[in-house]
Design an enzyme around this catalytic site. Structure first.
Site, mmCIF file in Angstrom:
data_model
loop_
_atom_site.group_PDB
_atom_site.id
_atom_site.type_symbol
_atom_site.label_atom_id
_atom_site.label_comp_id
_atom_site.label_asym_id
_atom_site.label_seq_id
_atom_site.Cartn_x
_atom_site.Cartn_y
_atom_site.Cartn_z
ATOM 1 N N ASP A 27 0.816 -1.207 0.000
ATOM 2 C CA ASP A 27 0.000 0.000 0.000
ATOM 3 C C ASP A 27 0.850 1.258 0.000
ATOM 4 O O ASP A 27 0.595 2.197 -0.734
ATOM 5 C CB ASP A 27 -0.970 -0.004 1.205
ATOM 6 C CG ASP A 27 -0.279 -0.312 2.531
ATOM 7 O OD1 ASP A 27 0.961 -0.508 2.558
ATOM 8 O OD2 ASP A 27 -0.981 -0.377 3.558
ATOM 9 N N ASP A 34 6.898 3.868 3.269
ATOM 10 C CA ASP A 34 7.074 4.923 4.269
ATOM 11 C C ASP A 34 8.566 4.962 4.612
ATOM 12 O O ASP A 34 9.341 5.604 3.919
ATOM 13 C CB ASP A 34 6.173 4.608 5.463
ATOM 14 C CG ASP A 34 6.082 5.755 6.457
ATOM 15 O OD1 ASP A 34 7.075 6.461 6.641
ATOM 16 O OD2 ASP A 34 5.023 5.957 7.079
ATOM 17 N N LYS A 47 5.724 7.935 0.461
ATOM 18 C CA LYS A 47 5.772 9.086 1.375
ATOM 19 C C LYS A 47 7.092 9.810 1.203
ATOM 20 O O LYS A 47 8.156 9.181 1.186
ATOM 21 C CB LYS A 47 5.621 8.589 2.820
ATOM 22 C CG LYS A 47 4.637 9.391 3.621
ATOM 23 C CD LYS A 47 4.591 8.944 5.058
ATOM 24 C CE LYS A 47 3.218 8.459 5.455
ATOM 25 N NZ LYS A 47 3.098 8.270 6.911
ATOM 26 N N PHE A 92 -0.012 10.886 8.188
ATOM 27 C CA PHE A 92 -0.542 9.538 8.376
ATOM 28 C C PHE A 92 -1.850 9.421 7.607
ATOM 29 O O PHE A 92 -2.779 10.202 7.823
ATOM 30 C CB PHE A 92 -0.768 9.219 9.858
ATOM 31 C CG PHE A 92 -1.064 7.759 10.072
ATOM 32 C CD1 PHE A 92 -0.025 6.843 10.184
ATOM 33 C CD2 PHE A 92 -2.371 7.292 10.117
ATOM 34 C CE1 PHE A 92 -0.280 5.491 10.336
ATOM 35 C CE2 PHE A 92 -2.638 5.942 10.272
ATOM 36 C CZ PHE A 92 -1.584 5.037 10.388
ATOM 37 N N VAL A 93 -1.897 8.474 6.685
ATOM 38 C CA VAL A 93 -3.072 8.370 5.815
ATOM 39 C C VAL A 93 -3.818 7.055 6.025
ATOM 40 O O VAL A 93 -3.229 6.044 6.422
ATOM 41 C CB VAL A 93 -2.687 8.506 4.323
ATOM 42 C CG1 VAL A 93 -2.321 9.933 3.986
ATOM 43 C CG2 VAL A 93 -1.557 7.560 3.950
ATOM 44 N N ARG A 130 -10.099 0.944 6.332
ATOM 45 C CA ARG A 130 -9.574 0.336 5.106
ATOM 46 C C ARG A 130 -10.572 0.406 3.957
ATOM 47 O O ARG A 130 -10.193 0.396 2.798
ATOM 48 C CB ARG A 130 -9.248 -1.149 5.334
ATOM 49 C CG ARG A 130 -8.077 -1.409 6.248
ATOM 50 C CD ARG A 130 -7.650 -2.866 6.116
ATOM 51 N NE ARG A 130 -6.860 -3.320 7.246
ATOM 52 C CZ ARG A 130 -5.541 -3.135 7.375
ATOM 53 N NH1 ARG A 130 -4.874 -2.491 6.445
ATOM 54 N NH2 ARG A 130 -4.894 -3.588 8.428
HETATM 55 P P1 XMP Z 1 7.400 1.088 6.128
HETATM 56 O O1 XMP Z 1 7.788 2.179 7.114
HETATM 57 O O2 XMP Z 1 8.049 -0.223 6.442
HETATM 58 O O3 XMP Z 1 5.863 0.963 6.356
HETATM 59 O O4 XMP Z 1 7.613 1.547 4.704
HETATM 60 C C1 XMP Z 1 5.152 0.071 5.681
HETATM 61 C C2 XMP Z 1 3.884 -0.315 6.371
HETATM 62 O O5 XMP Z 1 3.538 0.530 7.494
HETATM 63 C C3 XMP Z 1 2.196 0.916 7.420
HETATM 64 N N1 XMP Z 1 2.133 2.379 7.251
HETATM 65 C C4 XMP Z 1 1.021 3.105 7.222
HETATM 66 N N2 XMP Z 1 -0.262 2.738 7.357
HETATM 67 N N3 XMP Z 1 -0.933 4.976 7.082
HETATM 68 C C5 XMP Z 1 -1.232 3.683 7.285
HETATM 69 O O6 XMP Z 1 -2.418 3.362 7.374
HETATM 70 C C6 XMP Z 1 0.319 5.450 6.931
HETATM 71 O O7 XMP Z 1 0.532 6.655 6.738
HETATM 72 C C7 XMP Z 1 1.358 4.448 7.033
HETATM 73 N N4 XMP Z 1 2.700 4.502 6.934
HETATM 74 C C8 XMP Z 1 3.134 3.203 7.067
HETATM 75 C C9 XMP Z 1 1.631 0.191 6.209
HETATM 76 O O8 XMP Z 1 1.022 -0.999 6.625
HETATM 77 C C10 XMP Z 1 2.812 -0.149 5.353
HETATM 78 O O9 XMP Z 1 2.654 -1.325 4.586
#
Ligand code: XMP
Length: 172
Positions: free
Chosen positions: A94, A97, A125, A146-147, A159
């Protein structure tokens, strides 16, 4: 909640991505792997626009919870994953980050010897990456907020929203 991407913007973004992927793979059979649970909505919209042979699988990343958590120290629950050795694989998530989840999944999937492995995310992001990789494909860049929605959750809620919205600090 503040609207970040409308349903229509997402529809157009996913359609553009499907055209890019269709052009790049030129009909080569593909395995699309969706990382649970956040990629579910993205996966289901994208694969219905890919009009060539493909297999679909689901994986779940599990971090080792120990005294030290190494980047990439992920196991994959692969009960719903088809054999990927020798296949072209596209891994979907999805959001990118910090990138740790995607980088860890890539590292683990490479051990299964796919013919090729690329990554696609709905959202990238800005200014958050902690890993030396970027997704091969992304639909939208977003600021550091945060989305939720379109598969993304807060405490497993939101979701089902057809759009992407930012949650403010007081809503978290
Ligand atoms: P990383 O930091 O490993 O993060 O790239 C990946 C997972 O963390 C969750 N994630 C988010 N979920 N809003 C969300 O609902 C956000 O802004 C967000 N940032 C990270 C997500 O599950 C993603 O796969």
């Amino acid at each position: 909640m503040r609207l970040v991407l409308s349903e229509e913007q997402i529809r157009d973004g996913v359609a553009d991505l499907s055209r890019q992927i269709t052009g790049d793979y030129r009909g080569r059979p593909l395995t699309v792997l969706g990382a649970l649970t956040g990629s579910l909505v993205f996966l289901s919209d994208l694969i219905r626009q890919l009009d060539f042979r493909l297999q679909v699988g689901l994986i779940r990343a599990r971090s080792y919870r120990g005294r030290s958590i190494l980047p990439g120290a992920l196991t994959i629950q692969d009960a719903e994953m088809p054999e990927i050795a020798g296949r072209d694989v596209l891994l979907l998530d999805d959001i990118f980050d910090t990138g740790r989840t995607l980088a860890g999944l890539v590292e683990t999937l490479r051990e299964l010897r796919p013919a090729s492995l690329k990554t696609a995310v709905l959202l990238l992001k800005q200014g958050r990456s902690e890993v030396p990789m970027v997704p091969d494909y992304y639909c939208f860049e977003i600021p550091d907020v945060f989305v939720v929605g379109y598969g993304l959750d807060y405490n497993d809620e939101y979701r089902h929203l057809p759009h992407v919205a930012a949650l403010d600090k007081d809503e978290l």
